[in-house]
Motif scaffolding. Sequence first.
Motif, PDB file in Angstrom:
ATOM      1  N   UNK B  24       0.316  -2.042 -11.322  1.00  0.00           N
ATOM      2  CA  UNK B  24       1.228  -1.813 -10.209  1.00  0.00           C
ATOM      3  C   UNK B  24       2.680  -1.842 -10.700  1.00  0.00           C
ATOM      4  N   UNK B  26       3.670  -1.306 -13.654  1.00  0.00           N
ATOM      5  CA  UNK B  26       3.903  -0.139 -14.497  1.00  0.00           C
ATOM      6  C   UNK B  26       4.214   1.071 -13.616  1.00  0.00           C
ATOM      7  N   UNK B  27       3.425   1.219 -12.533  1.00  0.00           N
ATOM      8  CA  UNK B  27       3.669   2.342 -11.623  1.00  0.00           C
ATOM      9  C   UNK B  27       5.053   2.273 -11.014  1.00  0.00           C
ATOM     10  N   UNK B  28       5.491   1.070 -10.716  1.00  0.00           N
ATOM     11  CA  UNK B  28       6.812   0.893 -10.108  1.00  0.00           C
ATOM     12  C   UNK B  28       7.925   0.921 -11.156  1.00  0.00           C
TER      13      UNK B  28
END
Lengths: 228, 209
Positions: B24, B26-28
């Motif tokens: 998460x 990393x996605x953000x």
Amino acid sequence: MDKGAAADLLVAGIGGAAGGTYNHVSLEGVSRINGPVTAMTFTGNGRMKVGGSLTVEQMETNGDLKIGGGLRIGTMKHDGLLKVDGGLLGESFTLNGVADIKGDCELEKFTAEGVVTIGGFLSAGCVELVLQGQAKVKELGVESLVIRKGGSGVWNKLAGGIIPKLRPELQAKVIEGDFLDLEYTTAEVVRGAVIIIGEGCSIGRVEYRDRLTVHPGASVGMEEKTGE
Amino acid sequence: MEEDLISKKELLDLTGISYGQLYRWKRKQLIPESWFIRKSTYTGQETFFPKERMLGRIQHILSKKDDLSLDELAGKLSDMSSVHKQLLTIKEVRERNIVSSVTLERYGQCDKDEHKYSFEQLIHLVAVDLLLGKGELSLEEADLLHRTLSVNRTQFEGKRWELFFARKMGVSFFLQAPAPSELVFDEGVRLISRITLEDLTEQLQGKLG
């Protein structure tokens, strides 16, 4: 993007456009856009081809959609065939049909029924996948993942026996997540906190932190409890 | 210098965060893509991270995530402009414990409490303090480092740079180069430390809160 500042793009019948920035894009019929497109909303029915990347806040399409670059979305719903030459980046994606995505996928919510092929890494908050054929994802890193088998009708069973591509199954190298509920999955490594290995799974190695349940009809090569 | 790496498994065990959280973040874009280093091991492909930087970053996220949403946090991490505008008086620097008192007294230059430090000056202090704190620097070397940074300040203003600290046969020297740079040394050189402006800014930002 400033809403209202850009024009709308409407194609009905057979038509095309050069690409660019639009407020709303509506494609009905057979359409081909040569360059990259940025739009607030995008609706489409029929055969659609976008030559470059596509960036849309809200999108709803039916039919055959091909995108020659990356796809960046807020929310997207697609029924039918989807082909993306680049990666997929977005908030929420609902698919009913067949998707082939070449690059990495980063989504908060991914719900799909059908056949999914992702060439890269799928990173998502919540994934729900109903398998209607052979799904392939190189790697998965998620918060929660639920895999179910669809297509349990007689014809599907028969077709699956003859054509292996139609046999519902997920193939992945590595699956990592907090909550993993798998069925009919073949993977080398599965790592997570709570893991349920259901019917028809074939897993090389499972590493779990809190709980592991294995269905008698599944095969697991090695089990390991971590984080003690 | 080979940076210390930590495997994903070790990292999760050490910090208690979960796979979901890691991905998460990393996605953000709280954790840069380039920190995910793929390596082949005997169990297959595994992911490694630069240990120090990763642990620092996770600590930073964990301490802030209750007050800020992840998006705000990501914005803060990537937005360095707020730090760039920061001007602190020597008193504030002392109070907020940004650098150790040794560093501050030796390189602080000013005895007036109202003197304001610019971003660059603060970064230089943080750099010296960091290396001194690690025990990799003698005080004379720290003098040299601080002088080097100050002298070249205008040249690197507004640019990304990296600092290399190397030793050869007991003689130490510093290199300041625009980032990203790949330097190759001869065999006798031991690279003791390598810091980027981003690392320093992050350090500073962490302390400024």
